[in-house]
Write an enzyme that holds these catalytic residues in place. Structure first.
Site, PDB file in Angstrom:
ATOM      1  N   ILE A  33       8.019   2.643  -1.525  1.00  0.00           N
ATOM      2  CA  ILE A  33       8.922   3.413  -0.665  1.00  0.00           C
ATOM      3  C   ILE A  33       8.672   2.964   0.773  1.00  0.00           C
ATOM      4  O   ILE A  33       7.519   2.881   1.205  1.00  0.00           O
ATOM      5  CB  ILE A  33       8.649   4.928  -0.783  1.00  0.00           C
TER       6      ILE A  33
ATOM      7  N   GLY B 287       0.785  -1.226   0.000  1.00  0.00           N
ATOM      8  CA  GLY B 287       0.000   0.000   0.000  1.00  0.00           C
ATOM      9  C   GLY B 287       0.814   1.272   0.000  1.00  0.00           C
ATOM     10  O   GLY B 287       0.268   2.366  -0.050  1.00  0.00           O
ATOM     11  N   HIS B 288       2.150   1.165   0.053  1.00  0.00           N
ATOM     12  CA  HIS B 288       3.004   2.372   0.193  1.00  0.00           C
ATOM     13  C   HIS B 288       4.189   2.278  -0.763  1.00  0.00           C
ATOM     14  O   HIS B 288       5.300   2.053  -0.303  1.00  0.00           O
ATOM     15  CB  HIS B 288       3.508   2.483   1.622  1.00  0.00           C
ATOM     16  N   PHE B 289       4.171   2.491  -1.869  1.00  0.00           N
ATOM     17  CA  PHE B 289       3.079   2.687  -2.813  1.00  0.00           C
ATOM     18  C   PHE B 289       3.213   1.588  -3.844  1.00  0.00           C
ATOM     19  O   PHE B 289       4.338   1.329  -4.279  1.00  0.00           O
ATOM     20  CB  PHE B 289       3.184   4.063  -3.461  1.00  0.00           C
TER      21      PHE B 289
END
Length: 144
Positions: free
Chosen positions: A53, A46-48
């Site tokens: 990252i 989810g990041h990203f």
């Protein structure tokens, strides 16, 4: 210190154990630890997803875990003795570069002072010898 021994000094487990190995430790002085950052880290979902990252707060947590190991070794205690260290404060946190899959995060913590069971550390995270993050950390010993 290999991962088996790291697990003796940290109560964290997957997916929140952010130290893979300790390269050097001088009780009461400093520690150097490693975190191998892979695309398989759950936070990258989810990041990203398109530009993964490592979240800055997890870099802070990784530095805090390294500091925690240094605290435990310095005080000659382990979680199995009924103690944990809690992160109770950060100051001067700075993020200078991104951490991405494939990076090896070198984590450094220096023992500054202890007052009333609260230890102050200065911490730094590096990739390829370049600073990616730094902070001052306060951790408190707690009997559990």
């Amino acid at each position: 210190m290999d991962i088996k021994e790291v697990r003796e000094y940290l109560p964290h487990r997957y997916p929140f154990l952010l130290i893979d190995r300790v390269l050097n430790i001088e009780p009461g002085k400093r520690i150097e630890a490693l975190k191998n950052v892979t695309i398989n880290e759950p936070f990258f979902n989810g990041h990203f997803p398109e530009e993964p990252i490592m979240p800055g707060v997890l870099i802070i947590e990784a530095m805090a875990q390294a500091a925690g190991i240094l605290g435990f070794v310095t005080e000659n205690k382990k979680p199995s003795d009924g103690y944990i260290y809690l992160l109770v404060g950060t100051d001067k946190a700075r993020f200078k570069r991104q951490v991405v899959p494939g990076d090896t995060l070198h984590l450094f913590a220096e023992y500054v002072v202890i007052k009333r069971n609260i230890i102050k550390f200065t911490c730094e995270a590096q990739v390829d010898g370049k600073t990616v993050a730094s902070a001052e950390m306060l951790v408190a010993e707690q009997k559990v």
